[in-house]
Design a protein around this motif. Structure first.
Motif, short mmCIF file in Angstrom:
data_model
loop_
_atom_site.label_atom_id
_atom_site.label_comp_id
_atom_site.label_asym_id
_atom_site.label_seq_id
_atom_site.Cartn_x
_atom_site.Cartn_y
_atom_site.Cartn_z
N GLY A 90 16.22 4.53 -12.25
CA GLY A 90 14.87 3.77 -12.18
C GLY A 90 13.43 3.75 -12.55
N GLN A 91 12.63 3.16 -12.52
CA GLN A 91 11.11 2.33 -13.24
C GLN A 91 10.69 3.80 -13.74
OE1 GLN A 91 11.10 -1.53 -11.26
NE2 GLN A 91 8.88 -0.50 -11.06
N CYS A 92 10.20 4.58 -14.03
CA CYS A 92 8.92 5.36 -14.54
C CYS A 92 8.23 4.86 -14.30
CB CYS A 92 8.23 4.32 -16.24
SG CYS A 92 6.90 5.74 -16.71
N THR A 93 7.37 3.82 -13.97
CA THR A 93 6.37 4.04 -13.23
C THR A 93 6.18 2.70 -11.79
OG1 THR A 93 4.97 4.21 -14.78
CG2 THR A 93 3.43 3.34 -12.96
N ILE A 94 6.24 2.60 -10.60
CA ILE A 94 6.26 2.06 -9.85
C ILE A 94 4.59 0.58 -10.27
CG2 ILE A 94 6.09 0.80 -7.33
CD1 ILE A 94 7.40 3.98 -7.11
N ASP A 95 5.40 -0.33 -9.96
CA ASP A 95 3.73 -1.42 -10.28
C ASP A 95 2.92 -1.25 -8.49
OD1 ASP A 95 1.65 -3.42 -10.65
OD2 ASP A 95 3.06 -4.36 -11.99
N PRO A 96 2.27 -1.47 -8.09
CA PRO A 96 1.78 -1.42 -6.67
C PRO A 96 1.58 -3.47 -6.30
CG PRO A 96 0.02 -0.53 -7.14
CD PRO A 96 1.22 -0.84 -8.72
N ASN A 97 1.41 -4.02 -7.54
CA ASN A 97 1.26 -5.28 -7.47
C ASN A 97 2.49 -5.78 -7.52
OD1 ASN A 97 -1.78 -5.27 -7.34
ND2 ASN A 97 -2.18 -4.74 -9.44
N ASN A 98 3.55 -5.97 -7.86
CA ASN A 98 4.44 -6.06 -8.74
C ASN A 98 5.95 -5.14 -7.56
OD1 ASN A 98 3.96 -9.21 -10.34
ND2 ASN A 98 3.10 -6.99 -10.76
N PHE B 1 10.41 -3.51 -7.98
CA PHE B 1 11.07 -1.91 -8.17
C PHE B 1 11.97 -2.31 -6.17
CE2 PHE B 1 11.01 2.54 -6.22
CZ PHE B 1 11.22 3.45 -7.21
N PHE B 2 12.10 -2.97 -5.87
CA PHE B 2 12.87 -3.22 -4.65
C PHE B 2 14.37 -3.83 -5.77
CE2 PHE B 2 9.63 -4.21 -1.86
CZ PHE B 2 9.49 -2.75 -1.18
N GLU B 3 14.17 -4.55 -6.44
CA GLU B 3 14.92 -4.80 -7.45
C GLU B 3 16.03 -4.29 -8.05
OE1 GLU B 3 15.99 -9.03 -11.01
OE2 GLU B 3 14.39 -9.18 -9.43
N THR B 4 14.72 -3.81 -8.62
CA THR B 4 15.40 -1.93 -9.21
C THR B 4 16.14 -1.46 -8.77
OG1 THR B 4 13.76 -2.52 -11.18
CG2 THR B 4 14.77 -0.10 -10.67
N ALA B 5 15.82 -1.20 -7.88
CA ALA B 5 16.51 0.15 -7.18
C ALA B 5 18.31 -0.58 -6.36
CB ALA B 5 15.99 0.29 -5.52
N HIS B 6 17.80 -1.50 -6.20
CA HIS B 6 19.43 -2.47 -5.56
C HIS B 6 19.94 -2.28 -6.81
CE1 HIS B 6 18.98 -3.31 -1.27
NE2 HIS B 6 17.61 -4.58 -2.07
N SER B 7 19.88 -2.30 -8.20
CA SER B 7 20.91 -2.28 -9.20
C SER B 7 21.00 -1.26 -10.03
CB SER B 7 19.58 -3.18 -10.52
OG SER B 7 18.69 -2.16 -11.04
N VAL B 8 19.99 -0.01 -9.34
CA VAL B 8 20.37 1.29 -9.99
C VAL B 8 21.73 1.53 -8.67
CG1 VAL B 8 18.34 1.69 -11.24
CG2 VAL B 8 18.93 2.38 -9.05
#
Length: 351
Positions: free
Chosen positions: A100-108, A112-119
């Motif tokens: 998953g992502q190194c850092t969650i961007d709270p403004n975008n 993160f949700f798209e990345t979560a589904h992709s992993v």
């Protein structure tokens, strides 16, 4: 290491054991593994008189003496049969991937949700996401507590367990109370013994895993294993050791890759080894090579940075996060290579 006759001591038996140990200024630390509990004698010295008293108790099978400086993490300890559950995998044995992502961007948060589904689709077993991030510069983005809710929502949306880094007691407490599945102790905190002890204490008796990264300037592997001992000594055996590159860096890489210490770790300790190739080499194009090398060395799993759109990520993602397509292929090849690596391991052990 005290081995009881039955899988677990009763409250009355444990109370008697604690009182006997206290007479010798020694304390008893229960370590509850999967299906069995053991009881460590914690003190600078353990007298033969104490050993004799304990071995004479009707509910004690024996006491095993461990010669290594790490009593609980040693391969010959009774915890050698302990397995850690990551999703549907049990390690050591199965092969797991945390991505998953190194850092969650709270403004975008949709990234993160798209990345979560992709992993998840790529075959990962757990989602990583940085809520708080240690930074060299105080002016860089340090993370945001709001991102913890995003991480928890990603778990709800995907059904995958979650991992995030904690750097102090307050962050650890927030994550434990929120039910985060895996607490990551980063390389900058790998020698923070008070934090290691506190995380072990907070997670005692839970199923929370602790992913301990190798500190950047750690020396021999015994120092790394002893850092993990701080967590286990507080009652949580769900520790994973994570080589992630050391300093000084090898020219062209972010750090000096150290996946080659995996066989040394596995020879000395039962703890699973989950290698982070992303921070080791620091460039997305190199990550698959470093990851497969780690698997060939016998790693039980990988921690990989991945982003649905790496160039739009914050933190380290633009440089070292692999795309979901690369991640999916890498996971397939890693699982196949892991099977072959385990086969050679059994041959070398004469199995």
């Amino acid at each position: 290491m005290i081995i009881p006759l039955h899988p677990r001591l009763s409250d009355a038996e444990l109370h008697e054991l604690v009182e006997i140990a206290a007479e010798f200024n020694v304390r008893i630390q229960p370590i509850h593994g999967e299906g069995r509990s053991v009881y460590a004698l914690m003190g600078d010295e353990t007298s033969q008189e104490l050993i004799n008293r304990i071995e004479g108790l009707p509910y004690i099978e024996r006491i095993d003496r461990i010669q290594a400086p790490y009593k609980l993490m040693a391969r010959e300890s009774k915890l050698s049969d302990h397995r850690i559950t990551i999703g549907q995998r049990k390690i050591p044995g199965d092969f797991c991937v945390i991505a998953g992502q190194c850092t969650i961007d709270p403004n975008n948060k949709n990234y993160f949700f798209e990345t979560a589904h992709s992993v998840k689709e790529a075959g990962a077993d757990m989602i990583r996401g940085g809520v708080w991030k240690p930074r060299t510069s105080p002016h860089s983005f340090q993370g945001d507590a709001r991102s913890l809710e995003i991480l928890l929502e990603a778990r709800q949306r995907t059904g995958l367990q979650i991992n995030t880094e904690v750097m102090d007691f307050e962050q650890a407490k927030l994550c434990v109370e929120a039910g985060v599945d895996c607490l990551q102790i980063g390389a900058r905190s790998g020698l923070n013994y008070r934090l290691l002890q506190e995380v072990g204490r907070m997670t005692k008796g839970t199923n929370i895993r602790v992913l301990l990264k190798r500190a950047m300037h750690m020396g021999p592997v015994s120092e790394f294993i002893l850092a993990g001992e701080y967590v286990v000594a507080q009652g949580n055996p769900n520790i994973m050791l994570c080589p992630r590159g050391t300093m000084p860096p090898l020219e062209g890489y972010r750090n000096h890759p150290d996946e080659s210490i995996t066989p040394l770790l596995k020879e000395k300790t039962w703890a699973p080894v989950v290698v982070d190739p992303s921070h080791s080499v620091g460039k997305a194009v190199y990550v698959p090579h470093a990851a497969l090398a780690a698997v060939a060395y016998g790693a039980d799993g990988l921690l990989i940075e991945s982003h649905c759109q790496p160039k739009k990520g914050i933190g380290d993602d633009p440089k070292q996060a692999v795309t979901p397509d690369v991640l999916a292929q890498l996971i397939r090849e890693s699982r196949e290579l892991h099977k072959r690596a385990q086969h050679f391991l059994k041959l070398s052990q004469g199995a």
